[in-house]
Structures are given as C-alpha cells and as structure tokens.
Design a protein around this motif. Structure first.
Motif, short mmCIF file in Angstrom:
data_model
loop_
_atom_site.label_atom_id
_atom_site.label_comp_id
_atom_site.label_asym_id
_atom_site.label_seq_id
_atom_site.Cartn_x
_atom_site.Cartn_y
_atom_site.Cartn_z
N VAL A 173 26.01 92.88 0.07
CA VAL A 173 26.38 91.74 -0.69
C VAL A 173 26.04 91.99 -2.11
CG1 VAL A 173 25.77 89.38 -0.99
CG2 VAL A 173 25.79 90.23 1.18
N ILE A 220 28.52 95.28 -3.64
CA ILE A 220 30.00 94.50 -3.86
C ILE A 220 30.10 93.63 -5.04
CG2 ILE A 220 31.82 93.24 -2.54
CD1 ILE A 220 31.72 95.94 -1.84
N ILE A 249 40.93 96.84 -3.13
CA ILE A 249 40.14 97.59 -2.03
C ILE A 249 38.72 96.88 -1.99
CG2 ILE A 249 38.73 99.58 -1.65
CD1 ILE A 249 40.56 101.32 -2.74
N GLY A 296 41.49 90.35 -11.41
CA GLY A 296 40.51 91.05 -12.13
C GLY A 296 39.90 92.19 -11.15
N VAL A 297 39.80 91.70 -9.86
CA VAL A 297 39.11 92.83 -9.08
C VAL A 297 40.28 93.77 -8.30
CG1 VAL A 297 37.20 91.44 -8.60
CG2 VAL A 297 39.13 91.03 -7.03
N SER A 302 40.19 102.60 -8.24
CA SER A 302 39.32 102.71 -7.16
C SER A 302 39.77 103.28 -5.84
CB SER A 302 38.85 101.10 -6.90
OG SER A 302 40.00 100.40 -6.65
N PHE A 320 33.77 102.92 -6.87
CA PHE A 320 33.87 102.25 -5.79
C PHE A 320 33.34 103.44 -4.59
CE2 PHE A 320 36.03 101.07 -1.96
CZ PHE A 320 35.69 99.63 -2.01
N ALA A 327 29.76 101.50 -4.01
CA ALA A 327 30.19 100.70 -3.03
C ALA A 327 30.49 101.44 -1.69
CB ALA A 327 31.29 99.85 -3.61
N THR A 366 30.02 95.67 -7.84
CA THR A 366 31.18 96.46 -8.15
C THR A 366 32.21 95.50 -8.63
OG1 THR A 366 30.47 97.45 -6.19
CG2 THR A 366 32.68 98.08 -7.25
N MET A 367 32.38 94.35 -8.02
CA MET A 367 33.40 93.33 -8.49
C MET A 367 33.19 92.94 -9.96
SD MET A 367 34.42 90.84 -5.12
CE MET A 367 35.53 91.52 -3.90
N MET A 410 32.46 92.16 5.57
CA MET A 410 31.21 91.28 5.03
C MET A 410 31.66 89.97 5.49
SD MET A 410 30.60 93.18 1.66
CE MET A 410 29.64 92.01 1.04
N TYR A 427 34.27 95.47 -12.51
CA TYR A 427 35.84 95.49 -12.65
C TYR A 427 36.01 94.26 -13.44
CZ TYR A 427 36.50 99.61 -9.70
OH TYR A 427 36.41 100.58 -9.20
N LEU A 428 35.79 93.15 -12.98
CA LEU A 428 36.01 91.67 -13.56
C LEU A 428 35.68 91.79 -15.16
CD1 LEU A 428 35.15 88.70 -11.45
CD2 LEU A 428 37.27 89.24 -12.63
#
Lengths: 346, 401, 504
Positions: B367, B370, C344, C340-341, B341, B352, B356, B373-374, C353, B377-378
């Motif tokens: 909101v 992100i 960035i 896990g994230v 990323s 990203f 993002a 995106t998170m 945010m 990756y998780l």
C-alpha cells in the motif's frame, strides 16, 4: 427506443455486479479460508510461472511438479478431487502481495522461509517441502571452477527473491566486485543469461538444474560446487487463520509421514486396512484426527491416492524418475540421513 | 392602474445559489450533497476494509521501513549506492534512473521527431515517403513490443566482452553495454569549468547584443565565429595554463568485465532507443500538424522577403506553430516519462522496478510503496505540466506583444 | 515628341528552350528528387537507407526462410547447410497458443464464434451509410459483451433482474446499517461525539430505509425461488414489471404502445438467447480466464476496455463541464489522477492489491479486475477527447434547445452529445489504437496476451535457434501492425468524411 435502452442500464449494472458476485468468495477474514474454498469449489494456489519439476504447465496448460502436488494434495484432502485447483502463476516479485490480498489461498512456489517474511509480511510458513541452497550456474567455456573466481562478474538474478540479498552478502564478504542485474521473471533472467548479458545465473540449486533444461545446450553449462545459503522452501499461508494454517501444514506432514510408513499410491487401500495402531490413527479408522483438522477421517487416504507420498512425488518430479535427476540429498527422510522429519500424526 | 413593479430577487441569495449549485441551482446543491455522501461512503468502505485486512494479517504498516537496510545491489546508480543503504536511498536511486532515462529520451525524441517532421514536409519526395513510413511503422506497434525487440534482438546480436567491438582501443561495444573512457576531474578542473561558464555567458551577451542591433538599426551582425572562438578558446587557454582539466580513465578488460571507464547498460540503451524512437513518431506528427496549421501565406511572405526556406521556418513559421504544438507536445513528454516504467520488463532499475518491485517484495508494504510510486509519477506530471504552461504563457505573451 | 530609337532589331530572337518538363516520371523525378544539390544528396542517402533495410528484411522473411519442420533442428544452419532466415515452423507450432493461449482445444469453436459475431456486428457499424445504426450499436455495445461473456467463459444464470436488484438492495442496506452502527458505537463523549453518534444513527436509518425499499423485491425473489425453474419465472416477472413501467412512463394508453412493444421485443430477443445458449441449464462448460491467452486476451481486453470506457469518458467529460462546483472539481481530479499515473501501476494495483480494499465477501476475477483498471484509465483519456468534441459544438445549439424548453439531460442527450460524438470519432479511434497497444502491458501482471505468449514461447528449448527471436517478433509485429494500421486508416477516412464540407 432511447428510454427503453436507458431503463436497461440499471439492469445491466445489476447484471455486472451479479456476475462479479457469482465469482465472489468469502474472504478468510470473515468465515475462514477453508469455508471460502469449499464455497468456491476450487482451491486457489499460487505457483511459479514455469519451473520444471516444481510447478510448470505443459502445452495443454496442465500443471505438474513438487509444489503443484502440495496444492493437489490439499485439494484432495478437502474435496477428494485433486483437479479442483486453480493455479495462479506468479512472479517472485508479486507472489506475497497476491497472498496478502487474498488473491490466492496458499502459496506453493519454491519460496524461502525467512524471519522477515514470517513476521512483517504477515505470512506463515507451514513447513519445508524442499531443503535447498543457493548456487551459481556458469558457462563451461569460462573455465571457472569455484564461485571465488567470480570477481567482477555480471550476475543475473530474479528480483524479489532471497537470492538477490544472498549474492550481496557473499560477494561483499569475500571482497569481490560484481554487477547484479535483476529481472522480473525467471524466464527473462534465463533468457538474459543465455544471450550473454551475464556471466553467471544465480538461484536456488534446484532451480538452476530446472532452468538449465530450458537452455538450448544444457551440457555447456555447469553448476558451481559452492552453496552459499540455506534456502528452506515451503508452502505459505496468510496470518490470521489458524485452521487453514494447520490444514496446509499437516497435508505436507501427511505426505512425509506416509513415506516413513511406506504407504504409497499403489498400496494405500491395503495399508488403510492395517491393524497397526499408528496406521489406524493415520487412516482415520481409529479416532477422528482428520475431523479435528476440519477435514474428513479419510483425509490421508485421499491425499496419498491423489499425489502419492513425499518420496514418490519427489522422484516423479525432480528426482530419479524425472528429467532433472536431482539427488535426494538433504531431502532424504530423517531415518535415512536426511532432514525431512514430520511430527507424528496422533 | 399598472401593477407595482415587483421587487428584484435578493442579489445575495441568487449569487449564493449560483456559486453553490451552478446552473442547476438548489437542485445542484442537493446533487452535490448526495454525490459527496456517496464518495465519502465508498472511501470509508475502502479504508475500513484495508485497515481490517491489514490488521487481521498483522502486516507491518507505516513508512518506517524506509530507514531499514535494503541489502540488495542495483545495476545502475547515479549516486553512490551500496547494499548497506536504506530503502529511502533505493527510492532516490530509482527515481534518478527514471529521470535520467526520461530526460535523455525526451531530448533524443524531440530531435528525431522534429527531423522526421521536416522530412515529411520536405519537397524531396523520397525523403517524405521514408519519413512517413517511419511514422506509420513505429506508431502502429506497441511500445512494449519495441522495448522487448530492442533488448532481446540487440542483445542477441552483440558479442561477449572478450570479442567486443572496439574503437581506437578506448571505446568498447559488447553485450555488457557500451564502455567509454571516463573523465576524472583533476585539480585544475575548477578553472576549466569557470572558463566554460564565462564562454557561455559571453556568447549569450553577444547574441542579445546582435539581436538588439538588428531590431534597432536593422543591421545583421555575424557573431557565430566570435562565439565559437570564446567557447573553445577560453577553456583551451585555461587548459594550457593550468594543465589538463580531466584525465581519462581508460576501460580495460579484467577477468569477466571491463574495469574502469563509464558504461552505458544495454538495458538503458534499449529502453532509451525504444522510448525515444516511439515518442519521436508522435512528436513528428504533432510538429507537422503545427507547421501546417500556420497559413501558407506566411511561408510565401517569408520567401518574398528574400529569406531562405530554413530562415523562414526558423523565424516565421515555427514561432507561430509553437502555440499549436506545445500542449500535445507536453502530453508526449509526460507519456514518455510514464512509459519509462516499462523498464520493469527488461530489468532496467527505474523507480517502478527497483522500488515498486524489489523493495516491495522484500518489505511487503504494497500500500505504502504503490502510493509513493503513484504519487511521484503524479508529481512529475504536474510539475512538467506547470513548466510547460508557464512556457506557453510566455510564448503567448511574446506573440501577443 | 518621340525620340528616335537607337536600336531596331532586324532578325527574330532565337526561340528559348522549352521550359523544364514538370509532368511525367522524368519531370516528377526532376521536380521532387533532383532539383538541388542538397536534394540529390538526400535522395541518394534515402535510397541507400531503403536498400539497406528492405533487402535484408525480404531475404530474412522469404528468401532464406525455412518453411517446414517439426523442431529446432529444421532451422539450424548446421543442418540446413545455408544461411537461415525466418524459422516459420516455430510460428506454425506455436500458432494455436498465439491465438487462444491455453483455451481447451475442444472448446475453441466458442472463441471463433465470438470473433465472427463481433466482426459481423462491427462491420455495419463502421460503414457510414449502413442502416439501423441505433439497433446495431445497441446490439454491439450492450448485447454483444454479455453474449460474448457467456460464450467465452461459459456458465449459466441462476436468477434474473429481480434477484440481482434484490441482492443489491439488501447488500447496500446491510452495508449502511453496519457502517451506521460502527459510527454510533465509536462516538466519544462531548459535542463531536454527539454529532458522530447522530450521524451514525442517520446512516443506520438510511440503511433501514433501503431495506424497506428492497423488501417487496426480496419477497418476490423468495417467492420465485419456489418455482420449477427460478430463472424463467424471474425472467418473466422482470419482463412484465419493466414493460409495464415503460408503458406507464412513456404515456400509458395514449402513446406508450411503441415503448411497450420495443420492450417486449427486447425481452423476447433475450429469451431466445437464453434458450439457445442453455443459460437456464447451466450453459456451456466454464473456461477459467486463467486459461485464456494470446490474441483472444488482446482483443477481449481492448474491446471491453473501449466499450466500458465510453460511458466513463462521457460522464467525466460532462462532469468536467458541469457548472456544479464539487462535481467539476471531482471530475478534474479524477481525470488528472488517471492521466498522471503509468498504466502499469494501475494494473499492478488492480491485480495484486484491489482485494485488500474490497469487503470480505466480494472478490472479482483477475481478468475482470484488469479490465476495470483499463476501463477507468482509458475513460479518463476518452473524457478529454469527448470534452474537445463538446467544446466544438456551437453554443447556439444548447441555447436553442433550452429555448425550446428541453431539460439539461434532454439537451445533452439529444442535441449536444450526438454532435460532439460525431466530431470525435477519429479521436476515439485513435485512443482505441492506443488502448489496443497498451493491452500488451498485461503481460507484466502475468496475463498472457499475444506478446506475453510470444515471450513465453521464446523460453521453449525445442525451438531455441538464432533466428527464433526475429521470427516471433516479425509474426506478432505483423499482426499488431495490421490491426493498428487498419484502424488508423479508418480514422483518417472518417475524418475526411467529417471535414468534406470544409474543403469543397
């Protein structure tokens, strides 16, 4: 000993919360942006990460530029002190998120007014501080004279801008191929262009002139004649706070009106004594227009003392009195053949 | 007169207490209730605030934006992508780019990492020192520093397309990237592909047969010449019989850029180089520690059986080291994926920076974007972990057998 | 009966050649460099590689470098008349920015003082045999961050603990009362509605209870406000209350004296700090964190990150090993989420945010938000390291402690944790190195750390030369390398010390 330190932990936690609260501010949603700015004692203003002429820090971290002057004018109108501004440098990508979340009070960062930004982003454009359009910067050695000769070129652009979309429209409309490389910040974009990663750097024309100054040999690069879009730039605020919207809007209008009535930084005190009815209204010697805004009667005097009128600010930062040497063009006053036209203060 | 024996405590209650409150018993239950209350309260505050803030500003919300037109171009897309596509497709393009750079990076990093680890363990003093120096240098510099270095420094030294370095007039290297001839499948490509597949299957069958023979009768069969012959011969035969399977689309300089051919973007190259060399340094250390964790006697036993150093490593030491190597290696793979990323710093269109970044700034729906995106990756992390756990489980099983 | 030997040697066997020398330079070379054709090839290839890397590097950094100048013209080949290597005047010109960012020049002594203080406190901590570890670590981990905060940022204190706790209490009470009221008012008809409304009332009552608890403190706060110097009055009140509490809790007249004296000593020290720094008189001029930059930010972020992530990591590690189901599940989920994230996304979230998710009257400085994000992120990684250490503590230890009748917290705090932490020092140092390298990511959210300042300096046309890029990278690379390499060597040293008993 251990227990003592254990007992200190809650104290420390409380201290941490306290320091956070010491810098805390009331968000606009609760008591209005104006009140929270007054409580905090500074205006938090989103600017670019360094665009000469619009918002750029010098070596000591002092900010100057046309967009910066708008912020200083707002601070002057509220506090009678143009230095009470905290400048928050933002990349194009992050600017609206920062404004939405309340990180900044006003965004004055060469941002283009579009319908979608005005609606779905939850923002309000307060006015137009600079009429601009998008153009292309190329090396003179490529011997390109028109944007229509740019078929199959690589183009560097800053991500999160209208420029990204305009390029797509223009090239598709003219059946040309292109490769678009988007970078996070203006500096990266210019660096990539300079190192030869792209043939073309595209942005608003004013920015092209400003960024060209950052190149090692500015004379080797030329701005093509085509202007492919309308880019009205202006300060932006959040939805949902009409009073604040009015203050930012009329601060800019005050600067433009002042130029129209030939009120300058030098003669503002004499002009304030004038008996002309329109000037009396502007300077608050007659009526209480400033107080209706939520400011003081002498708000215009404060603004002009701090930053000068629109024309002065333009000349000092981007016009004849600056390195950029941009002609007033569309940004002349309406009575001089330009587009800058502010509603009357009455 | 002895006391009557006390009744044993109710089994059910004790069990319940244990499952609900662990060792702390009923106190544990109370703690849990308080804890959950606190978490719920914090969560409630967060959600409530976000809702109020979003409503106050009338920011659009929901995932409806995914079907809107994106109207911007992306410099590298593995699937056809144009400005008139939707944000959902932007998301897919970004995700594929992330996966591409991760997979290529993981492959290269593993190769370099194992090579450097063997170098560090090599009896050759100079090689061991050089490998050690590589590890120390790379490990002690920030990854972002290395990405920027590769991108800016390499870009600065490469020529522009008109003076590009060319190989045989078909491969060109310039600051626009590396351009290679692009294979275009012809009608006979299907037959060719089938031939390759048959070759691969045949080689695998031979290998398993040879292993079987080795275990059953103890005789070593040399199979690699046959395997190679099948792998090369069959496709070649197909090509001869049905005509060339691919035609190469040669790149040529047209105007500003190369037309035709396939291009490796400099952003991709810089990111891949930085990610793979950086992760390789960590992998090298992991592999070295893993190999050293195997008792020295194993190596000596292999040597006394008359196996060469390479054979001993391959067949005796590394399978045992794998158990030690695998968990940290998984972590490194995940790190590489997450670190991809950082592409946002050099304009490589990964998830990203495209989704993002560009999509976020155009739609303003921070909101949702992100969170998506998170979440991706998780998910990548969890899936990789799961695959690796499965592999580890199989390995343990085979070693235990 | 022996058979007649068929052959009897009549002369001596010729002496065999001496075995190959395996010591000394020649022997070493033969043994480790040239003992097989393959090895010879490798050696030659390695030597060539080294030559290709080292010679140009040395030439660039020293031989061809330009050492003095005032702008780019000093480093242009056309003006120098030879091949130009590194352009050191560029680093000299930008040096202050690399170290301090835009920190006001007349206030930079504060940064230097903070650096020096940190080094003075850290050095004895790192030396295994240095005395007074507890006091030293207390000073470094608790007092130093607070002092550093007031030194770097400036500003003063308006109240002390009574104020803070009273404000906190009333804030909490208000939040509960509001939430309860909202819940009660959203209740619909029917059974679920009844439940919700009851819940709302319950939450409201909790709020009322909190308000009652906070009331005496609030009264004390308002009483203190009338004094000439509220800060000192508050401070003295806090000192008295806390010291008395300590005295009573640790056994009162019988054996609480030591705690009392310690507490008084701590407060006296705090008072001296407050007086010296003039925190009661507004303190030093405030320098906004926006003006911070360069190495200062790198160090602030990494040191604060590691200090703040330690308690987070410990709590999560204990939570993950806890037998209480929900706490364990929560800890696992929390750790796995942060691991896990990518960092960035965390930084982006924290920077742009987070304000969306905070109540209206509460925003935090941008740098602090980033620090919180980094602390949680690093905390999750530390939790795994610490958990490894906890698992390495022999089972007999906590069992023995339980047998002695120690509670869970005493067992953990006095027996298990100290042993676990000693085991994981190398691991923690390694995660600190990783954190130190990860601080560079803050440049993506427009905070200019060392690398960010470097990249910003590349945009200066006054220094645009072909070698500026490499010079800047070489300079910052050396700084990063020195820091990280030093730390990794320290980690190795500790590891060897810890394992000394294993390979006697």
């Amino acid at each position: 000993m251990k227990r003592v330190s254990l007992a200190l932990i809650p104290l420390l936690a409380a201290f941490a919360v306290q320091t956070a609260q010491a810098q805390s501010q009331d968000k606009p949603r609760d008591r209005g942006t104006l009140q929270s700015v007054k409580d905090r004692g500074t205006l938090s203003c989103g600017v670019s990460q360094g665009l000469p002429g619009f918002s750029a820090p010098d070596d000591k971290g002092n900010w100057t530029g046309l967009d910066v002057d708008v912020c200083r004018a707002i601070a002057a109108a509220i506090f009678n002190d143009a230095t009470k501004v905290k400048f928050v440098p933002l990349s194009a990508k992050d600017r609206f998120t920062a404004l939405q979340s309340g990180e900044i009070d006003v965004l004055s960062r060469n941002s283009t007014w579009t319908l979608s930004r005005d609606t779905s982003l939850g923002l309000n454009y307060t006015g137009i501080s600079y009429y601009d359009g998008q153009g292309f910067l190329v090396r003179k050695s490529l011997k390109v004279n028109s944007a229509l000769e740019l078929n199959s070129a690589s183009i560097c652009v800053q991500t999160g801008t209208t420029n990204e979309q305009n390029v797509s429209d223009y090239f598709k409309g003219n059946n040309m191929k292109y490769e678009l490389i988007a970078f996070g910040t203006a500096d990266e974009t210019v660096k990539a262009y300079e190192s030869g990663r792209c043939d073309v750097f595209t942005s608003d024309v004013s920015q092209l002139y400003a960024e060209r100054l950052k190149l090692a040999a500015p004379a080797d690069h030329a701005v093509l004649p085509e202007v492919i879009s309308k880019e009205p730039l202006g300060p932006v605020v959040r939805h949902g706070d009409d009073q604040w919207f009015d203050i930012v809007k009329w601060t800019l209008f005050a600067m433009i009106n002042a130029e129209e009535y030939a009120v300058t930084q030098k003669n503002v005190d004499e002009m304030a004594k004038s008996n002309k009815p329109e000037l009396k209204r502007i300077f608050g010697t007659d009526g209480n227009l400033g107080e209706q805004l939520g400011l003081t009667k002498d708000w215009v005097t404060r603004i002009i003392k701090a930053t000068g009128n629109y024309g002065e600010s333009f000349d000092r930062n981007v016009g004849a009195g600056s390195k950029l040497q941009i002609a007033r063009g569309l940004n002349k006053l309406w009575n001089q053949g330009g587009l800058q036209y502010a509603p009357p203060i009455r | 007169m002895a006391d009557a024996p006390r009744k044993p405590p109710l089994r059910l209650v004790a069990r319940l207490r244990r499952t609900l409150g662990g060792q702390a018993g009923w106190a544990g239950v109370v703690i849990q209730i308080l804890f959950v209350a606190a978490v719920v309260w914090i969560g409630y505050e967060i959600v409530e605030n976000a809702r109020a803030n979003l409503q106050a500003q009338r920011i659009a919300s929901g995932f409806g934006f995914l079907s809107n037109t994106a109207s911007f171009a992306v410099s590298q897309a593995l699937i056809p992508f144009s400005e008139s596509d939707t944000y959902a497709r932007v998301f897919v393009v970004g995700l594929l780019n992330t996966l591409l750079v991760s997979i290529v990076g993981i492959a290269i990093a593993t190769i370099i990492g194992v090579a450097v680890a063997l170098g560090r363990l090599s009896p050759n003093w100079l090689l061991a020192r050089i490998s050690g120096g590589y590890v120390e240098l790379i490990r002690n510099l920030p990854l972002l520093f290395q990405i920027l270095f590769w991108y800016l420094a390499v870009l600065a030294t490469l020529p522009n397309p008109r003076q590009s370095i060319s190989l045989l007039g078909s491969v060109f290297l310039s600051n626009r990237g590396l351009v290679v001839p692009n294979p275009v499948p012809q009608p006979s490509f299907g037959v060719f592909a089938v031939a390759i597949a048959v070759g691969i299957v045949a080689s695998l069958v031979m290998r398993s047969y040879a292993r079987h023979q080795l275990f059953a009768k103890g005789e070593k069969l040399t199979i690699w010449p046959f395997a190679l012959a099948t792998l090369i011969g069959l496709p070649a035969l197909a090509a001869v019989m049905f005509g060339a399977p691919v035609k190469f689309d040669m790149p040529e300089l047209k105007g500003f850029n190369f037309a035709g051919g396939a291009r490796v973007l400099p952003e991709f190259a810089a990111l891949t180089i930085a990610l793979s060399t950086y992760t390789a340094a960590f992998i090298a250390e992991i592999v070295r520690a893993g190999i050293q964790s195997v008792p020295k006697g194993q190596m000596e036993a292999g040597a006394s059986l008359g196996l060469t150093r390479g054979q001993t490593l391959r067949q005796v030491v590394i399978p045992q080291a794998m158990r030690v190597i695998l968990p940290p290696l998984t972590n490194q793979y995940l790190n590489l994926t997450k670190n991809s990323s950082l592409a946002v710093a050099i304009g490589y269109p990964d998830l990203f920076s495209v989704f993002a970044g560009t999509a976020l700034s155009q739609t303003g729906q921070a909101v949702e974007i992100i969170a998506l995106t998170m979440g991706v990756y998780l998910l990548l992390s969890l899936v990789t972990s799961a695959i690796m756990s499965f592999y580890g489980w199989r390995l343990n099983r085979s070693l235990a057998a | 009966m022996t058979e007649q030997a068929a052959f009897i040697r009549t002369d001596l066997v010729a002496p065999r050649t001496a075995p190959v020398k395996t010591t000394g330079v020649v022997g070493f070379a033969r043994e480790r460099l040239f003992n097989s054709p393959l090895n010879i090839m490798m050696t030659v290839a390695g030597a060539i590689l080294l030559w290709l890397i080292l010679v140009p590097t040395v030439k660039f950094l020293f031989v061809d470098a330009v050492w003095t100048g005032s702008d780019r013209n000093a480093c242009l080949e056309a003006n120098v008349g030879r091949v130009v290597g590194a352009c050191w005047p560029f680093v000299q010109a930008k040096f202050d920015q690399f170290i301090y960012g835009f920190y006001p020049a007349d206030q930079r002594w504060r940064v230097n003082l903070t650096f020096v203080l940190g080094a003075l406190l850290l050095l004895p901590l790192l030396i295994p045999r240095a005395p007074a570890k507890a006091l030293n670590s207390g000073l470094f981990f608790i007092a130093y961050p607070v002092i550093g905060f007031f030194l770097l940022r400036g500003g003063g204190l308006k109240g002390f603990a009574v104020h803070w706790i009273a404000d906190l209490g009333s804030g909490l009470a208000l939040s509960f009362q509001e939430a309860g009221g909202r819940l009660a008012s959203t209740a619909t008809a029917g059974a679920p509605g009844q439940v919700i409304s009851f819940l709302g009332r319950l939450v409201g009552w909790i709020g009322d209870g909190l308000a009652l608890l906070a009331w005496p403190l609030a009264w004390l706060r308002d009483y203190i406000e009338r004094f000439h110097s509220p800060l000192w009055a508050d401070f003295i009140a806090t000192a008295i209350i806390v010291s008395l509490l300590m005295f009573v809790l640790t056994g009162g007249v019988r054996n609480g004296w030591r705690a009392l004296f310690t507490s008084i000593a701590i407060f006296a020290g705090t008072a001296v700090v407050i007086a010296v720094m003039g925190l009661d008189r507004g303190g030093l001029p405030i320098v906004d964190t926006r003006a911070w930059g360069g190495l200062l930010v790198t160090l602030v972020v990494s040191v604060t990150g590691i200090v703040a992530s330690m308690p987070v990591g410990m709590a999560l590690a204990l939570g993950r090993r806890s037998t209480i189901p929900l706490i364990r599940v929560f800890s696992i989920a929390f750790i796995e989420f942060w691991r896990g994230v990518p960092l960035i996304t965390v930084l982006f979230f924290a920077t742009y945010m987070l304000p969306l998710f905070l109540p209206g009257n509460f925003t935090v400085d941008g740098l602090v938000r980033v620090l919180i994000g980094i602390a949680l992120f690093a905390g999750a990684y530390n939790a795994e390291v610490i958990r490894g250490g906890l698992q390495a503590v022999p089972r007999g230890q906590p069992e023995a402690a339980s047998a002695l009748g120690l509670s869970y917290w005493k067992t953990t705090g006095l027996i298990v944790m100290p042993q676990a932490l000693r085991h994981v020092i190398p691991g923690l140092v390694n995660s600190f190195i990783a954190l130190f390298k990860d601080t560079t990511l803050v440049l993506i959210v427009a905070i200019f750390d060392l690398l960010g300042q470097l990249r910003a300096s590349f945009a200066d046309p006054n220094w645009a030369t072909p070698t500026t890029l490499f010079t800047g990278f070489a300079f910052t690379g050396i700084i990063y390398f020195v820091f990280c390499f030093g730390m990794s060597r320290y980690s190795l040293f500790v590891e060897r010390r810890l394992n000394a008993h294993k390979n006697v």
